[in-house]
Enzyme design. Structure first.
Site, PDB file in Angstrom:
ATOM      1  NE  ARG A 190       5.026  -4.955   3.456  1.00  0.00           N
ATOM      2  CZ  ARG A 190       5.433  -4.856   2.199  1.00  0.00           C
ATOM      3  NH1 ARG A 190       5.827  -3.689   1.737  1.00  0.00           N
ATOM      4  NH2 ARG A 190       5.441  -5.898   1.395  1.00  0.00           N
TER       5      ARG A 190
ATOM      6  CD  GLU B 152       7.437  -5.189  -7.989  1.00  0.00           C
ATOM      7  OE1 GLU B 152       7.298  -4.821  -6.814  1.00  0.00           O
ATOM      8  OE2 GLU B 152       8.324  -4.736  -8.738  1.00  0.00           O
TER       9      GLU B 152
HETATM   10  O1  LIG Z   1       0.447  -3.754  -6.062  1.00  0.00           O
HETATM   11  P1  LIG Z   1       0.880  -5.159  -5.845  1.00  0.00           P
HETATM   12  O2  LIG Z   1       1.798  -5.669  -6.928  1.00  0.00           O
HETATM   13  O3  LIG Z   1      -0.265  -6.079  -5.595  1.00  0.00           O
HETATM   14  O4  LIG Z   1       1.801  -5.182  -4.541  1.00  0.00           O
HETATM   15  C1  LIG Z   1       1.490  -4.454  -3.365  1.00  0.00           C
HETATM   16  C2  LIG Z   1       1.333  -5.346  -2.182  1.00  0.00           C
HETATM   17  O5  LIG Z   1       2.540  -6.088  -1.922  1.00  0.00           O
HETATM   18  C3  LIG Z   1       2.864  -5.958  -0.550  1.00  0.00           C
HETATM   19  O6  LIG Z   1       2.224  -6.898   0.235  1.00  0.00           O
HETATM   20  P2  LIG Z   1       2.702  -8.386   0.512  1.00  0.00           P
HETATM   21  O7  LIG Z   1       1.760  -9.314  -0.180  1.00  0.00           O
HETATM   22  O8  LIG Z   1       4.161  -8.537   0.220  1.00  0.00           O
HETATM   23  O9  LIG Z   1       2.376  -8.580   2.060  1.00  0.00           O
HETATM   24  P3  LIG Z   1       2.885  -7.966   3.447  1.00  0.00           P
HETATM   25  O10 LIG Z   1       2.253  -6.595   3.605  1.00  0.00           O
HETATM   26  O11 LIG Z   1       2.353  -8.930   4.421  1.00  0.00           O
HETATM   27  O12 LIG Z   1       4.385  -7.882   3.429  1.00  0.00           O
HETATM   28  C4  LIG Z   1       2.349  -4.594  -0.190  1.00  0.00           C
HETATM   29  O13 LIG Z   1       2.184  -4.446   1.207  1.00  0.00           O
HETATM   30  C5  LIG Z   1       1.049  -4.532  -0.933  1.00  0.00           C
HETATM   31  O14 LIG Z   1      -0.011  -5.133  -0.209  1.00  0.00           O
HETATM   32  N1  LIG Z   2       8.810  -3.383  -4.716  1.00  0.00           N
HETATM   33  C1  LIG Z   2       8.050  -3.499  -3.621  1.00  0.00           C
HETATM   34  N2  LIG Z   2       8.499  -3.033  -2.438  1.00  0.00           N
HETATM   35  C2  LIG Z   2       7.732  -3.151  -1.323  1.00  0.00           C
HETATM   36  N3  LIG Z   2       6.536  -3.723  -1.308  1.00  0.00           N
HETATM   37  C3  LIG Z   2       6.061  -4.198  -2.463  1.00  0.00           C
HETATM   38  N4  LIG Z   2       4.913  -4.810  -2.768  1.00  0.00           N
HETATM   39  C4  LIG Z   2       4.948  -5.112  -4.072  1.00  0.00           C
HETATM   40  N5  LIG Z   2       6.073  -4.696  -4.645  1.00  0.00           N
HETATM   41  C5  LIG Z   2       6.794  -4.121  -3.648  1.00  0.00           C
END
Ligand SMILES: O=P(O)(O)OC[C@H]1O[C@H](OP(=O)(O)OP(=O)(O)O)[C@H](O)[C@@H]1O
Ligand SMILES: Nc1ncnc2[nH]cnc12
Length: 193
Positions: free
Chosen positions: A73, A110
């Site tokens: 994202r 998370e």
């Molecule tokens: O602050 P944090 O606890 O590290 O979480 C934040 C991350 O989690 C999500 O990514 P995800 O790994 O779900 O990947 P995506 O963007 O491919 O959905 C979001 O896009 C951030 O990169």
């Molecule tokens: N609660 C949340 N919603 C969307 N993206 C996330 N990445 C980590 N935690 C998330």
């Protein structure tokens, strides 16, 4: 009937508008996680435009050389912000996606654990880097991206997010560099507290 035109509204109202374009999805991808779904914001041309404008405007004049965007994202916002700042774009990707030599780091987020990679020759020493992602939750992902950039001699000037989950205190993990550099942490929409 009243219609809503965010173009006519000052900044704070624009942020309320952006927040209204986020969808809460309980228990995704795991029980207990309240997932902030950005796809309604992406699908709304006005909201998307405002988001990119606000993220980029904050860093005009900050001499950003490279925007680091985090898969997946973070790519959406990072690429657009890079073009606005006349900066290059460096992808940080999940394990196994980058074709050249990489540096990698395991990190916790998370709702799990993963591994991020960056090409070893992505960042010239001393380059000023802006790290962009959609959500700041625990900060595990963004701090891992910063570590990868710093290992190559990049100076992490700032972090920018669309949404910050304040109750997870992720910004406390986005500390300064060894040389005393303190990156700015900028988020448009704050959730919880
Ligand atoms: O602050 P944090 O606890 O590290 O979480 C934040 C991350 O989690 C999500 O990514 P995800 O790994 O779900 O990947 P995506 O963007 O491919 O959905 C979001 O896009 C951030 O990169
Ligand atoms: N609660 C949340 N919603 C969307 N993206 C996330 N990445 C980590 N935690 C998330």
């Amino acid at each position: 009937m009243t219609s809503f035109d965010p173009d006519k509204l000052p900044g704070a109202h624009a942020l309320v508008y952006l927040e209204s374009r986020l969808r809460d999805v309980p228990d995704f991808p795991k029980p207990g996680i309240l997932f902030k779904d950005i796809t309604p914001l992406l699908a709304d041309p006005r909201a998307l435009h405002i988001t990119i404008d606000l993220l980029a405007e904050r860093f005009v004049g900050e001499r950003i050389d490279l925007v680091v965007g985090i898969e997946s994202r973070g790519f959406i916002f990072g690429g657009a912000v890079a073009t606005r700042l006349n900066a290059g774009f460096v992808p940080v990707r999940k394990l196994g996606k980058l074709p050249w030599k990489t540096d990698r780091l395991t990190y916790a987020l998370e709702y799990g654990e993963a591994e991020l990679e960056m090409h070893v020759d992505s960042i010239p020493r001393g380059a000023r880097v802006l790290i962009v992602d959609d959500v700041l939750a625990t900060g595990g992902t963004a701090s891992a991206a910063a570590e990868l950039a710093r290992r190559q001699g990049g100076v992490v000037a700032a972090f920018a997010f669309v949404v910050e989950l304040d109750f997870l205190a992720g910004r406390s993990r986005l500390d300064g560099d060894d040389d005393g550099t303190r990156p700015a942490v900028y988020s448009l929409v704050h959730v919880g507290g």
